[in-house]
Enzyme design. Structure first.
Site, PDB file in Angstrom:
ATOM      1  N   CYS A   1      84.582   1.704 -72.688  1.00 12.56           N
ATOM      2  CA  CYS A   1      83.444   0.720 -73.232  1.00 12.56           C
ATOM      3  C   CYS A   1      83.375   1.140 -74.420  1.00 12.56           C
ATOM      4  O   CYS A   1      82.671   0.196 -75.227  1.00 12.56           O
ATOM      5  CB  CYS A   1      82.548   1.072 -72.312  1.00 12.56           C
TER       6      CYS A   1
ATOM      7  N   ARG B   1      68.012  -2.691 -72.721  1.00 17.80           N
ATOM      8  CA  ARG B   1      68.626  -1.407 -72.616  1.00 17.80           C
ATOM      9  C   ARG B   1      67.717  -0.406 -72.237  1.00 17.80           C
ATOM     10  O   ARG B   1      66.709  -0.044 -73.507  1.00 17.80           O
ATOM     11  CB  ARG B   1      69.560  -1.152 -73.894  1.00 17.80           C
TER      12      ARG B   1
HETATM   13  N1  NVA Z   1      78.092   5.635 -69.943  1.00 14.45           N
HETATM   14  C1  NVA Z   1      77.601   5.501 -71.249  1.00 14.45           C
HETATM   15  C2  NVA Z   1      77.789   4.361 -71.949  1.00 14.45           C
HETATM   16  C3  NVA Z   1      77.626   4.052 -73.383  1.00 14.45           C
HETATM   17  C4  NVA Z   1      77.802   2.354 -73.697  1.00 14.45           C
HETATM   18  C5  NVA Z   1      76.210   5.755 -71.529  1.00 14.45           C
HETATM   19  O1  NVA Z   1      75.407   5.373 -70.860  1.00 14.45           O
HETATM   20  O2  NVA Z   1      75.595   6.621 -72.740  1.00 14.45           O
HETATM   21  N1   CP Z   2      79.860  -0.157 -74.824  1.00 16.94           N
HETATM   22  C1   CP Z   2      78.554  -0.179 -75.425  1.00 16.94           C
HETATM   23  O1   CP Z   2      77.631  -0.771 -74.466  1.00 16.94           O
HETATM   24  O2   CP Z   2      78.527   0.270 -76.499  1.00 16.94           O
HETATM   25  P1   CP Z   2      77.109   0.115 -77.467  1.00 16.94           P
HETATM   26  O3   CP Z   2      76.467   1.553 -76.833  1.00 16.94           O
HETATM   27  O4   CP Z   2      77.449   0.553 -78.877  1.00 16.94           O
HETATM   28  O5   CP Z   2      76.336  -0.876 -77.163  1.00 16.94           O
END
Ligand code: NVA
Ligand code: CP
Length: 307
Positions: free
Chosen positions: A261, A105
């Site tokens: 999400c 991530r």
């Molecule tokens: N669009 C959001 C999704 C978090 C799971 C972000 O990137 O912060």
């Molecule tokens: N939806 C999602 O990816 O949640 P987190 O940021 O908690 O991993």
């Protein structure tokens, strides 16, 4: 040996691969619910690298790998050399010699792509500024569980044209459904950044009520994604009319589902009445991250299984 494959964008997989994954997710979920052991990844190790915060992604990958018989190791930028400027290419060489699978991530998509180009093992995108493919895998599996095939259906995306929105758009091309997007002016979809190959599967709307009209699924996400916090105030103003509320859900198909999400902000992108209401399937979505990603990890390491 299984061919090296990564999952960096939704369209790294074909429709046939995705159909296989959904069928496999169903089997894996069913075994989990019946406490039947399913450990095809005994002695395999997943390394998870986080440059941004997470609850669901970390938990679902870590618990998922454990349930599949393997181990998961959590790394973050703060206490690894990545945070002190070690090149991504060097980190990829080293990390991929010590494990079987990597989930990352991070910020720009180019970071996961550079990592994957230097990795000996499959790499999974656990969210970048541009995409969140694991989320949409779980979301479409959730739609199918509740409503059957998504082919030919209409999804309304209300709000920011962010990583999750881009991934819905890619999925629409792979699986052949429509996405109607409404964003405030200045926040529209950028088809190239979304990695789209055609214009055929999405339409942009100025008015969110129009976008929601007749939709089979209404979905949204935070107004400010991780990494964009400096824009918080400007976005709160720009997005004020883009809340999914009961009025908007009434525009949709009466059988429409609501998805998010998570994490969510009640009273901003969604009203409490909608996210906590009868059309919302947000907890199923979150749970299905676990099952869909177990199917994905198994597929990337072992290919298609028959048992
Ligand atoms: N669009 C959001 C999704 C978090 C799971 C972000 O990137 O912060
Ligand atoms: N939806 C999602 O990816 O949640 P987190 O940021 O908690 O991993």
């Amino acid at each position: 040996m299984n061919k090296l494959r990564h999952f960096l964008q939704f369209n790294d997989l074909s429709r046939d691969d995705i159909d296989y994954l959904f069928a496999r997710t169903r089997i894996i979920k069913d075994r989990f619910k019946r406490y039947v052991r399913h450990m095809p990844l005994l002695d395999r190790t997943l390394v998870m690298i986080f440059e941004k915060a997470s609850t669901r992604t970390r938990l679902s990958f870590e618990a998922g790998m454990h349930q599949l018989g393997g181990a998961a190791i959590y790394l973050n930028t703060r206490d690894t050399q990545l945070g002190r400027g070690e090149p991504v290419e060097d980190a990829a060489q080293v990390i991929s010699r010590m494990c079987d699978l990597v989930m990352i991530r991070t910020f720009e998509q180019t970071i996961v792509e550079r990592f994957a180009s230097n990795s000996r093992v499959p790499v999974i995108n656990g969210l970048t500024n541009e995409y969140h493919p694991c989320q949409i895998l779980a979301d479409i599996f959730t739609f199918i569980e509740h409503r059957g095939s998504i082919r030919g259906k209409t999804v309304a995306w209300i709000g920011d044209s962010n990583n999750v929105c881009n991934t819905w758009l890619q999925a629409a091309e792979v699986l052949d459904f429509q996405v109607r997007v409404s964003t405030p002016p200045g926040y529209e979809v950028e088809p190239e950044r979304a990695g789209l190959h055609s214009q055929g599967h999405f339409e942009q709307f100025v008015d969110p009520m129009q976008a929601a009209k007749g939709a089979d699924l209404v979905t949204t996400d935070v107004w400010t994604s991780m990494g964009f916090e400096a824009e918080n105030e400007a976005r709160a103003k720009a997005f004020a009319d883009w809340m999914v509320d009961e009025d908007m859900m009434r525009q949709a198909n009466p059988k429409a589902l609501f998805m998010h999400c998570l994490p969510a902000h009640r009273g901003e992108e969604v009203s409490a009445g909608v996210i906590d209401g009868p059309q919302s399937v947000v907890w199923d979505e979150a749970e299905n991250r676990l099952h869909a990603q177990k199917a994905l990890m198994e597929f990337l390491l072992l290919g298609r299984l028959k048992d």
